[in-house]
Design an enzyme around this catalytic site. Structure first.
Site, short mmCIF file in Angstrom:
data_model
loop_
_atom_site.label_atom_id
_atom_site.label_comp_id
_atom_site.label_asym_id
_atom_site.label_seq_id
_atom_site.Cartn_x
_atom_site.Cartn_y
_atom_site.Cartn_z
N ARG A 1 47.49 55.26 32.07
CA ARG A 1 48.07 54.08 32.72
C ARG A 1 49.60 54.11 32.64
O ARG A 1 50.29 53.80 33.62
CB ARG A 1 47.53 52.81 32.07
CG ARG A 1 48.00 51.52 32.71
CD ARG A 1 47.37 50.32 32.05
NE ARG A 1 45.92 50.35 32.20
CZ ARG A 1 45.05 49.96 31.27
NH1 ARG A 1 45.50 49.52 30.11
NH2 ARG A 1 43.76 50.01 31.49
N PRO B 1 38.19 39.59 27.01
CA PRO B 1 36.96 39.39 27.79
C PRO B 1 35.99 38.44 27.09
O PRO B 1 36.15 38.12 25.91
CB PRO B 1 36.38 40.81 27.86
CG PRO B 1 36.87 41.46 26.60
CD PRO B 1 38.24 40.91 26.38
N THR C 1 45.47 34.69 28.00
CA THR C 1 44.81 33.39 28.01
C THR C 1 43.85 33.34 26.83
O THR C 1 42.93 34.15 26.73
CB THR C 1 44.04 33.17 29.32
OG1 THR C 1 44.95 33.29 30.40
CG2 THR C 1 43.40 31.79 29.35
N GLU D 1 50.16 32.98 30.59
CA GLU D 1 50.47 33.58 31.88
C GLU D 1 50.40 32.55 33.00
O GLU D 1 49.49 31.72 33.05
CB GLU D 1 49.47 34.71 32.17
CG GLU D 1 49.84 35.56 33.34
CD GLU D 1 51.22 36.15 33.21
OE1 GLU D 1 52.16 35.55 33.76
OE2 GLU D 1 51.37 37.18 32.54
N LYS E 1 46.56 26.15 29.68
CA LYS E 1 46.21 27.21 30.61
C LYS E 1 44.70 27.27 30.82
O LYS E 1 44.20 27.41 31.94
CB LYS E 1 46.71 28.57 30.08
CG LYS E 1 46.31 29.76 30.95
CD LYS E 1 46.85 29.63 32.38
CE LYS E 1 46.37 30.74 33.29
NZ LYS E 1 46.86 32.06 32.95
N THR F 1 42.57 24.85 30.52
CA THR F 1 42.17 23.67 31.29
C THR F 1 42.58 23.78 32.75
O THR F 1 41.83 23.40 33.65
CB THR F 1 42.79 22.40 30.67
OG1 THR F 1 42.41 22.32 29.29
CG2 THR F 1 42.29 21.16 31.38
N ALA F 2 43.77 24.31 33.02
CA ALA F 2 44.22 24.46 34.40
C ALA F 2 43.27 25.36 35.18
O ALA F 2 42.87 25.04 36.31
CB ALA F 2 45.64 25.03 34.43
N PHE G 1 34.72 31.67 43.31
CA PHE G 1 35.89 32.19 42.63
C PHE G 1 35.54 33.48 41.90
O PHE G 1 34.42 33.72 41.49
CB PHE G 1 36.49 31.17 41.66
CG PHE G 1 35.52 30.58 40.66
CD1 PHE G 1 35.14 31.30 39.54
CD2 PHE G 1 35.01 29.30 40.82
CE1 PHE G 1 34.28 30.76 38.60
CE2 PHE G 1 34.15 28.74 39.89
CZ PHE G 1 33.78 29.48 38.78
N CYS H 1 40.10 35.45 35.20
CA CYS H 1 40.37 34.25 34.41
C CYS H 1 39.34 33.13 34.54
O CYS H 1 38.87 32.61 33.54
CB CYS H 1 41.75 33.71 34.78
SG CYS H 1 43.11 34.79 34.32
N PHE I 1 38.51 40.51 44.80
CA PHE I 1 38.11 39.11 44.66
C PHE I 1 38.95 38.18 45.52
O PHE I 1 38.53 37.06 45.82
CB PHE I 1 38.11 38.67 43.19
CG PHE I 1 39.45 38.22 42.64
CD1 PHE I 1 39.81 36.88 42.70
CD2 PHE I 1 40.31 39.12 42.04
CE1 PHE I 1 41.02 36.45 42.18
CE2 PHE I 1 41.52 38.70 41.51
CZ PHE I 1 41.88 37.37 41.58
N ARG J 1 37.56 42.36 39.25
CA ARG J 1 36.88 41.69 38.14
C ARG J 1 36.26 40.38 38.60
O ARG J 1 36.94 39.53 39.15
CB ARG J 1 37.87 41.45 36.99
CG ARG J 1 38.26 42.71 36.25
CD ARG J 1 39.34 42.45 35.22
NE ARG J 1 40.62 42.12 35.85
CZ ARG J 1 41.73 41.85 35.16
NH1 ARG J 1 41.69 41.84 33.84
NH2 ARG J 1 42.84 41.56 35.79
#
Length: 450
Positions: free
Chosen positions: A26, A80, A119, A150, A205, A207-208, A257, A261, A323, A331
C-alpha cells in the site's frame, strides 16, 4: 511541528506529515509516480498528493521511527465489527486501536499528542489513555489524548476536507486541544471547530452516522409505500426536504446504505445500548439495519418476479458495484447482497463499474470461478455498459455514477434480448429514453410506467 497523520492539505506546508503503514504494498502505491495507482479512488486526491508528496507529505513503512519523531500521532486504523466473542456482530473490534496505542507507548519520545481519528465507541479514549499511562509512568514520557473523529465522506472527501461542516475536537488537555485547533485553523473558520469533552466527541460521530443511516432506511420504507399507492418518492422527498426542520440530505431512495461506517456504527450503537440495559433503544436502531437488508433482498426479488419468476440462465447487466459514486470502495456495498441473491437464483451477471477492479468484485462476491460446474457463465466483468448489456434480459443500475445518467438507451436496447428491462435502483437513468427505446422500466420509489 511534526505530525504522523492522514494527508494534511497543502494549506499547512510548514507541517511535515508522515503517513505510515505496515502494508508495504500500500505504501508503495502511495509513492508510485503513476498517480492512477493510488490505493483508492477519490476525486481530487491525486492532485493533492502530487502537490504535497515529497515536500510536506511522506509515505513510509518505518512506523516506529515516525512515531519517535512525531509531536502528534493520529490513530487512523480499521475498526471492523467483531465476528466472534462478546458483542459479535455488533461491537467494534478494537484490536488495531489497542495495538497502535501500545506501539505509540513503546516508541514515542518526550511529550506526544495522540489523536483518535477512527470511528470508535464512546469511552475508547479511556483504553488508549490507560495503555499510554503505563508507559508514561515507566519511562517518563507524557501523553495527551484527543478525539477528532473523521468528517470526510467518500466521493466528496477532498471537498469535505477543504470546507468541512464542522470539525470536532474532544479532550481534557486545553494545550493539546489548541495545538490541533491551530492546524485546522489554517483553513477552517473558527466557528466550525467545535471543542467538546472526549466522550461527546466519540459519541457524536457514531450518532451522526446512525441518524444519517436511519434517514436512508426511512426514505426507502416510504419508497415501497409510494410504489404501492401511486405516489412518487422523489416528489415526497422534495416536499419533506424543503422543511427546514428536516433538510434535504439523505432523502434519496435507493438500494440502501453501504460503506465502511453506517452499518458498523449502528451495530456498535445497538451493542452499547444493550450493554447499558437500554434494550428498547437497541431494538429501535437494530431495525434500521434490518430494513436496510430487507431493501436489498427486495430489489433482487423484484428482478426475479419481473423476469417471469425466474432468472436461471438469464444474463443480467449490473451497472455499478461501488457503494456510491466517485469511490472504488465496496465495503458493505448493496451490490454484494443483491448480486449474490441473483447468483443464487441462477442468473448470469455481467458487471461494470468504472473504478472497481475485477479482483475486488470477485473477492466481494466470494465466487472464485467465472464459469460454473456445467460450463455456464456465473459472472463476468464488462469493459463498458454496452459490453455488459449484450444479450442481457435486464439492466440493473446500482451505483449513481454520472455516466449512467447519459446512457445511449437506443443503442443499448438494440443489444439486449427482448422483452428487456431496466431496473433503476438509483433513479438516475433517463427512464423516458429507456422506455422510448422499447425497454420496460422500474424506478425505485416510482415503480413502472410513470
Amino acid at each position: 511541528m511534526r505530525a504522523e497523520s492522514r494527508p494534511i492539505p497543502y494549506r499547512c506546508p510548514h507541517i511535515q506529515a508522515s503517513v505510515v503503514d505496515l502494508n508495504a504494498e500500500r505504501i508503495a502505491a502511495w509513492n508510485d509516480p503513476d498517480l492512477s495507482k493510488l490505493p483508492f479512488y477519490e476525486p481530487g486526491l491525486a492532485a493533492l498528493v502530487d502537490r504535497a508528496r515529497g515536500r510536506s507529505l511522506h509515505f513510509s513503512t518505518e512506523v516506529d521511527a515516525a512515531i519517535a519523531a512525531a509531536d502528534m500521532v493520529s490513530l487512523s486504523v480499521n475498526t471492523p465489527t467483531k465476528t466472534k466473542g462478546v458483542g459479535a456482530g455488533q461491537a467494534s473490534d478494537l484490536r488495531w486501536i489497542e495495538a497502535s496505542a501500545r506501539q505509540v507507548a513503546a516508541c514515542a519520545q518526550g511529550h506526544t499528542i495522540v489523536v483518535e481519528k477512527s470511528t470508535l465507541p464512546v469511552r475508547t479514549a479511556e483504553v488508549v489513555q490507560t495503555i499510554l499511562s503505563a508507559a508514561q509512568a515507566a519511562d517518563g514520557k507524557t501523553f495527551a489524548v484527543l478525539s477528532n473523529p473523521e468528517f470526510l465522506a467518500e466521493g466528496t472527501a477532498i471537498a469535505d476536507l477543504e470546507a468541512p461542516d464542522r470539525v470536532l475536537i474532544g479532550g481534557v488537555d486545553p494545550v493539546a486541544i489548541e495545538a490541533l485547533v491551530a492546524i485546522y485553523g489554517q483553513w477552517v473558520p473558527a466557528e466550525r471547530i467545535l471543542r467538546t469533552n472526549l466522550w461527546s466527541s466519540e459519541l457524536s460521530k457514531l450518532t451522526a452516522n446512525a441518524f444519517l443511516a436511519q434517514r436512508i432506511s426511512s426514505i426507502n420504507s416510504i419508497a415501497a409505500l409510494c410504489e404501492a399507492t401511486g405516489a412518487d418518492v422523489q416528489e415526497v422527498a422534495r416536499a419533506i426536504g424543503t422543511d427546514s426542520r428536516l433538510g434535504s440530505k439523505f432523502l434519496k431512495a435507493g438500494p440502501v446504505f453501504g460503506g465502511s461506517c453506517f452499518q458498523k456504527d449502528i451495530l456498535n450503537l445497538v451493542y452499547l445500548c444493550g450493554h447499558y440495559g437500554l434494550h428498547e433503544v437497541a431494538a429501535y436502531w437494530q431495525q434500521v439495519v434490518v430494513l436496510n437488508t430487507w431493501q436489498q433482498h427486495l430489489i433482487a426479488r423484484l428482478v426475479v418476479n419481473r423476469l417471469f419468476g425466474t432468472v436461471t440462465g438469464k444474463r443480467i447487466a449490473v451497472l455499478g458495484f461501488a457503494f456510491k459514486a466517485d469511490t472504488n470502495d465496496t465495503r458493505e456495498t448493496p451490490a454484494i447482497r443483491i448480486c449474490r441473491d441473483l447468483l443464487e437464483e441462477g442468473a448470469q451477471l455481467a458487471i461494470f463499474d468504472p473504478k472497481v477492479g475485477v479482483e475486488q468484485i470477485a473477492a466481494d462476491l466470494g465466487v472464485e470461478a467465472l464459469v460454473g460446474s456445467e460450463g455456464e457463465v456465473v459472472w463476468q466483468p464488462a469493459a463498458d455498459p454496452c459490453a455488459a448489456v449484450c444479450g442481457a434480459d435486464a439492466v440493473l443500475l446500482l451505483t449513481e455514477w454520472q455516466q449512467f445518467r447519459q446512457l445511449d438507451w437506443p443503442t443499448l436496447a438494440a443489444e439486449m434480448r427482448q422483452p428487456a428491462w431496466l431496473f433503476d435502483a438509483r433513479a438516475v437513468a433517463d427512464a423516458a429514453a429507456a422506455r422510448a427505446a422499447g425497454l420496460r422500466v422500474w424506478v425505485v420509489g416510482e415503480g413502472e410506467g410513470r
